[in-house]
Design a protein around this motif. Structure first.
Motif: not given
Length: 305
Positions: A117-126, A128-131
């Protein structure tokens, strides 16, 4: 006055915070692997890749300890919050407020999916991961760290309610940080105590509008006494839990091992079975108003993991 539970004479990931002031804990930063290149990346993947092989465990040990502290109601007054000093990428907040383990975070951030992932993609994934793993008893967590990119990441993915990329060892706190300090009831430190002094703690405690507890997991290679003396001036009694101690990580070199064994011995502690076996160890220091040490004995709050 510093109260030590065993009558001894006597971070923590190796956080850097600029030049060490005179009353900060000495020695560690001159002899330990600095890992400077991983602390202020746009995301935490390099951090987890670097520390997984070394068995870095401090946030794991802190998870249950921090939850037991919150169970006392320390943050209940006025909707109080936790302030995590040297918060890095929000790891303590992730483990405190979510149904997650440190091993799960290692698996998450070292996975092939995360690596692609790019950092932006990781942020979006994370996000939801944490939510999706948020605990119903989650508390507000503020973060303070000299690494602004790490703090920004933790804010972006929802781990920190407020974050401050500031170094109080070299500059005065911002007005926004002092406003957050007013609501702080529990200060946590699991990495970087050897780089901290009264310069960090004094303005935060001066701003708090109610008594604050300070919980620190501190490497056995240095003295916490200068910080404890500062906390004492605010009426906080510091207790050091004689046992258990907690593995921080494996040594990266024989130089680290020699430093750790010598430093722990010089502090009047016994390195046998701990530092001699190849790991840095931390001890818990818990500072509170005197009446709270009676109501909530440290022996019930610090337990083996």
């Amino acid at each position: 006055m510093t109260v030590q539970t065993s009558g001894e004479t006597g971070n923590d990931h190796e956080k850097r915070a600029g030049d060490r002031p005179d009353d900060a804990m000495p020695g560690a930063q001159e002899s330990m692997t600095p890992f400077d290149e991983i602390y202020d990346r746009p995301d935490p993947r390099a951090f987890f890749r670097a520390f997984q092989p070394l068995g870095y465990r401090t946030p794991h040990h802190a998870q249950g300890f921090h939850r037991r502290l919150l169970a006392t109601g320390v943050c209940a007054t006025g909707g109080g919050a936790v302030l995590d000093i040297c918060c890095s990428y929000g790891i303590n907040a992730a483990l405190l407020n979510h149904d997650l383990t440190l091993d799960a975070l290692y698996a998450h951030y070292t996975s092939s999916r995360a690596s692609a992932m790019t950092t932006s993609e990781l942020i979006a994934w994370d996000r939801e991961f944490y939510r999706s793993r948020r605990r119903p008893d989650a508390v507000r967590v503020f973060g303070l760290d000299a690494a602004p990119n790490a703090v920004a990441y933790a804010r972006e993915v929802g781990l920190l309610d407020e974050g401050f990329g500031e170094n109080l060892e070299v500059a005065a706190p911002s007005a926004a940080l002092l406003r957050a300090a007013r609501r702080t009831r529990l200060i946590t430190v699991t990495g970087g105590a050897s780089f901290l002094s009264s310069r960090t703690f004094r303005p935060l405690l001066e701003s708090a509008d109610a008594p604050v507890w300070v919980a620190a997991l501190v490497l056995r290679t240095g003295s916490y006494r200068p910080i404890a003396q500062c906390l004492d001036s605010f009426g906080l009694v510091t207790e050091k839990a004689a046992s258990p101690t907690f593995v921080q990580r494996r040594f990266t070199s024989d130089e680290e091992r020699q430093f750790a064994v010598a430093a722990v011995t010089a502090a009047g502690e016994d390195p046998r079975g701990k530092e001699t076996d190849g790991h840095f160890h931390t001890a818990v220091h818990l500072s509170r108003p005197a009446q709270d040490t009676v109501s909530y004995p440290v022996s019930g709050l610090v337990q083996p993991v």
